[in-house]
Motif scaffolding. Structure first.
Motif, short mmCIF file in Angstrom:
data_model
loop_
_atom_site.label_atom_id
_atom_site.label_comp_id
_atom_site.label_asym_id
_atom_site.label_seq_id
_atom_site.Cartn_x
_atom_site.Cartn_y
_atom_site.Cartn_z
N PRO A 18 -1.30 -14.39 11.14
CA PRO A 18 -0.46 -15.54 11.30
C PRO A 18 0.09 -15.84 9.90
N GLU A 19 -0.42 -15.52 8.88
CA GLU A 19 -0.31 -15.96 7.53
C GLU A 19 1.29 -15.82 7.21
N ARG A 20 2.15 -16.90 6.58
CA ARG A 20 3.45 -16.53 6.30
C ARG A 20 3.83 -17.05 4.96
N THR A 21 2.98 -16.98 4.19
CA THR A 21 3.03 -16.97 2.69
C THR A 21 2.01 -16.02 1.85
N SER A 22 2.34 -15.66 0.62
CA SER A 22 1.60 -14.95 -0.01
C SER A 22 1.96 -14.80 -1.52
N ASP A 23 0.89 -14.88 -2.31
CA ASP A 23 1.24 -14.60 -3.86
C ASP A 23 1.71 -13.47 -4.46
N LEU A 24 1.61 -12.49 -3.32
CA LEU A 24 1.80 -10.98 -3.70
C LEU A 24 3.38 -10.44 -3.10
N SER A 25 4.09 -10.37 -3.71
CA SER A 25 5.42 -9.83 -3.10
C SER A 25 5.36 -8.34 -3.00
N PHE A 26 6.04 -7.65 -2.29
CA PHE A 26 6.07 -6.28 -2.10
C PHE A 26 6.29 -5.75 -3.34
N ARG A 27 7.50 -6.24 -4.12
CA ARG A 27 7.77 -5.69 -5.35
C ARG A 27 6.71 -5.53 -6.33
N SER A 28 5.88 -6.50 -6.37
CA SER A 28 4.74 -6.65 -7.14
C SER A 28 3.70 -5.53 -6.89
N PHE A 29 3.42 -5.41 -5.33
CA PHE A 29 2.62 -4.52 -5.04
C PHE A 29 3.09 -3.00 -5.13
N LEU A 30 4.16 -2.89 -5.18
CA LEU A 30 4.59 -1.65 -5.82
C LEU A 30 4.30 -1.17 -7.23
N GLU A 31 4.46 -2.25 -7.91
CA GLU A 31 4.12 -2.17 -9.42
C GLU A 31 2.80 -1.70 -9.50
N LEU A 32 1.98 -2.35 -8.68
CA LEU A 32 0.42 -2.22 -9.04
C LEU A 32 0.10 -0.80 -8.38
N ALA A 33 0.79 -0.11 -7.52
CA ALA A 33 0.73 0.94 -6.85
C ALA A 33 1.10 2.31 -7.77
N THR A 34 1.82 2.14 -8.87
CA THR A 34 2.47 3.12 -9.54
C THR A 34 2.08 3.06 -11.04
N HIS A 35 2.17 4.02 -11.69
CA HIS A 35 1.90 4.10 -13.08
C HIS A 35 2.98 5.08 -13.82
N HIS A 36 3.00 4.86 -15.25
CA HIS A 36 3.68 5.83 -16.02
C HIS A 36 2.87 6.99 -16.46
N ASP A 37 3.63 8.26 -16.04
CA ASP A 37 2.90 9.48 -16.66
C ASP A 37 3.35 9.76 -18.23
N GLU A 38 2.87 10.82 -18.63
CA GLU A 38 3.17 11.27 -20.08
C GLU A 38 4.66 11.28 -20.41
N THR A 201 -9.47 -0.91 13.91
CA THR A 201 -9.78 -2.15 14.61
C THR A 201 -9.10 -3.33 13.93
N ALA A 202 -8.59 -4.48 14.77
CA ALA A 202 -7.58 -5.50 14.23
C ALA A 202 -8.37 -6.13 13.24
N THR A 203 -7.62 -6.97 12.39
CA THR A 203 -7.94 -7.90 11.67
C THR A 203 -8.43 -9.15 12.30
N GLY A 204 -9.74 -9.37 12.16
CA GLY A 204 -10.64 -10.50 12.86
C GLY A 204 -11.04 -10.08 14.13
N GLU A 205 -11.15 -8.84 14.45
CA GLU A 205 -11.65 -8.33 15.82
C GLU A 205 -13.11 -8.01 15.35
#
Length: 268
Positions: A18-38, A201-205
């Motif tokens: 039921p959380e409706r707020t977060s300090d992590l946006s999807f855009r920031s999440f994408l940046e964390l999940a990527t890197h620059h190659d050579e 299994t669900a969150t909280g289950e």
């Protein structure tokens, strides 16, 4: 999990209801999940499973994926040691299911699949066909009833209606609900040899027992589908704890079901 921000324009955030707020946006999440190659290109370095909780997020999430920043000629997924590029799984509960049958799924099939197929066609055009669907039913693990032939039939119609048989579909199912009707998905697995199953299994289950997990895998292995089944389950640390938790959830399920028979008869 991708949900919409509570106020203002639609800003996808990483939060689980039921959380409706977060300090992590999807855009920031994408940046964390990527890197620059050579060569200075931004590349995905992780498999992403995007659990869409609200329809309002879908097109904005896809826009963010399209706009994934690069510093070179283009964005591309980075292969792992075997050369396989990371996948993006678009996950959502698109159908009502055991314990939560009132109303449609959390996200309608049309609102999810149509826009995602457009994005996947773009990726395929770039030579990066690295997306698939993870589709499930809205359920409650307290339900005394398991998945039904009607549930499987509704999913089969969805796969056929949207021509997903060759796209790649993972059927996301709750462990406790599935254990009450192990044969429910056999027809689906036979009809679509490319389909896989993810048991969760669900969150909280409460954690499930190792015995219950083994029971599920043994069934699929017996029907020749063991290699197409994966688990994302919280498993109890020992047999006694697992047994007690399985029994406790079953007992709670009885009172929960009786209550819903009178207050929410369409939920079952």
């Amino acid at each position: 999990d991708s949900s919409a921000d509570v106020t203002g324009p639609v800003i996808p955030i990483m939060a689980h209801p039921p959380e409706r707020t977060s300090d992590l946006s999807f855009r920031s999440f994408l940046e964390l999940a990527t890197h620059h190659d050579e060569r200075g290109r931004r590349r995905r370095r992780k498999h992403l499973k995007l659990d869409i909780k609200e329809e309002e997020c879908i097109r904005t999430v896809l826009d963010e994926l399209r706009r994934m920043p690069t510093t070179g000629e283009g964005s591309a997924p980075a292969g792992d040691e075997s050369g396989n590029a990371p996948f993006i799984f678009f996950n959502a509960d698109i159908l009502p299911g055991p314990g939560s049958r009132k109303g449609p799924g959390n996200v309608s099939a049309g609102e999810l699949i149509g826009p995602c197929m457009e994005y996947m066609a773009l990726e395929d055009g770039r030579g990066r066909a690295t997306c698939a669907f993870s589709l499930g039913w809205r359920t409650d693990p307290r339900s005394l009833l398991g998945y039904t032939k009607e549930d499987a039939g509704a999913m089969e119609r969805t796969i056929r209606d949207y021509d997903l048989a060759d796209t790649g579909v993972v059927l996301a199912v709750n462990a406790r609900v599935l254990s009450k009707s192990l044969r429910a998905l056999d027809g689906l697995m036979a009809a679509f040899p490319s389909c896989q199953v993810l048991v969760w299994t669900a969150t909280g289950e409460p954690p499930i027992s190792a015995a219950l997990r083994r029971k599920i895998w043994n069934h699929f292995d017996a029907v020749g589908c063991g290699e197409r089944v994966g688990f994302d389950c919280n498993v109890a640390p020992n047999a006694v704890t697992g047994l007690l938790l399985d029994v406790a959830v079953a007992i709670v399920g009885v009172s929960w079901t009786v209550k819903n028979m009178f207050c929410n008869p369409h939920q079952q």
